[in-house]
Write an enzyme that holds these catalytic residues in place. Structure first.
Site, PDB file in Angstrom:
ATOM      1  CE  LYS A   1      -3.612   2.736   0.966  1.00  0.00           C
ATOM      2  NZ  LYS A   1      -4.376   2.582   2.211  1.00  0.00           N
TER       3      LYS A   1
ATOM      4  CB  THR B   1      -1.337  11.297  -2.376  1.00  0.00           C
ATOM      5  OG1 THR B   1      -0.943  10.017  -2.872  1.00  0.00           O
ATOM      6  CG2 THR B   1      -2.260  11.969  -3.369  1.00  0.00           C
ATOM      7  CB  ALA B   2      -0.797  14.094   2.261  1.00  0.00           C
TER       8      ALA B   2
ATOM      9  CB  SER C   1       1.690   8.032  -1.557  1.00  0.00           C
ATOM     10  OG  SER C   1       1.824   8.109  -0.161  1.00  0.00           O
TER      11      SER C   1
ATOM     12  CG  HIS D   1      -4.236   7.938   8.023  1.00  0.00           C
ATOM     13  ND1 HIS D   1      -4.614   7.408   6.816  1.00  0.00           N
ATOM     14  CD2 HIS D   1      -2.902   7.675   8.142  1.00  0.00           C
ATOM     15  CE1 HIS D   1      -3.569   6.842   6.236  1.00  0.00           C
ATOM     16  NE2 HIS D   1      -2.518   7.004   7.006  1.00  0.00           N
TER      17      HIS D   1
END
Length: 295
Positions: A57, A122-123, A59, A166
């Site tokens: 998992k 991605t943030a 980004s 999150h």
């Protein structure tokens, strides 16, 4: 000869444990065995760049660096609406010296220290696209911290602002913090697309047939979690870092949605849109034609 388990790494966050619980516990018929490692997103992004593990998992922002070796699975990730990262600060003090004001109506981030969960997240990519418009003078130092350390660092004055992901969307006020800007709102208002956050990738060397099988397994694991959420609950809460159960439920409700079952046309458009726009700004390498194809 017994087949070795596939090596998989994902975060201990409720959306990931909810998605993978059935597979991890052998309740997806015909699924290959997996050996699970829990790791923060900054760690898994690095693993992908080094070619470690079979399934990760990561980004979406890291995809341009890893898609030669890994394929994007069309399911299992985090993509949606109203779920974007937030920029948090201490509440602005009216009239305080040097506090300044930003175009977004909060503390001016020009030259300020900002904590982020990963420079390949991605943030952070969404933050850089936002800051190019909202902070024309440019922010100052960027500090990478595990996502669960960012809000305490802002609260304690160790950094001027924090980019959070999150469940922080639901808990930042408990730390006495102020939401300066919502990266998801900015993305959705300027593109009309959903917000691509986390992706599931698998080694292309596994072969096209195995990759398609893995996608089917992930979908089956998601459906199992939706059909019998009470079964996954002990696993979810056991890895949720003492999170309040109601917050865990909100977290799952926000990040596990129709795009988790299948990216679909809108999901792929969002991923292409993000990475194409970022490449145009020189923030990531340009994607090769067909790079997002499943196999």
């Amino acid at each position: 000869m017994t087949e070795q388990p596939l090596q998989i790494a994902f975060s201990p966050c409720p959306n990931d444990t909810f998605v993978f619980e059935a597979w991890a516990h052998g309740r997806v018929p015909g699924a290959p065995a997996i050996d699970v490692t829990f790791a923060d997103i900054d760690i898994t992004n690095g693993m992908a760049e080094r070619g470690e593990f079979d399934i990760l998992k990561v980004s979406y922002a890291v995809l341009p660096w890893v898609l030669d070796e890994y394929a994007l699975l069309p399911c299992g990730g985090a993509l949606g609406r109203g779920c974007g990262p937030l920029v948090l600060t201490l509440p602005p003090v009216p009239g305080s010296a040097g506090a300044g004001r930003s175009p977004m109506g909060g503390v001016d981030l020009t030259g300020r220290t900002v904590a982020v969960p990963s420079e390949r997240s991605t943030a952070y990519l969404l933050f850089r696209l936002w800051a190019a418009e909202a902070v024309p003078g440019g922010v100052g130092e960027i500090v990478v911290l595990p996502f669960d350390e960012i809000m305490p660092a802002v609260r304690d004055g160790k950094v001027d602002a924090g980019l959070v992901i999150h469940e922080a969307r639901f808990t930042y006020q408990e730390y006495g913090l102020h939401s300066l800007a919502d990266m998801g709102e900015h993305w959705e208002s300027t593109t009309g697309l959903p917000i691509p956050l986390g992706a599931i990738i698998a080694k292309r060397s596994l072969g096209e047939d195995r990759l398609r099988q893995l996608a089917d397994v992930v979908r089956a694991s998601v459906r199992s979690a939706w059909d019998t959420p009470e079964v996954s609950r002990p696993y979810v809460l056991g890895h949720a870092q003492e999170m309040d159960p109601s917050v865990a439920d909100q977290h799952i409700g926000l990040y596990v949605n129709e795009f988790t079952a299948d990216l679909g046309e809108a999901g792929y458009a969002a991923v292409r849109g993000l990475l194409t726009r970022a490449a145009a700004e020189g923030l990531v390498p340009a994607l090769a034609p067909g790079a997002l194809t499943f196999a």
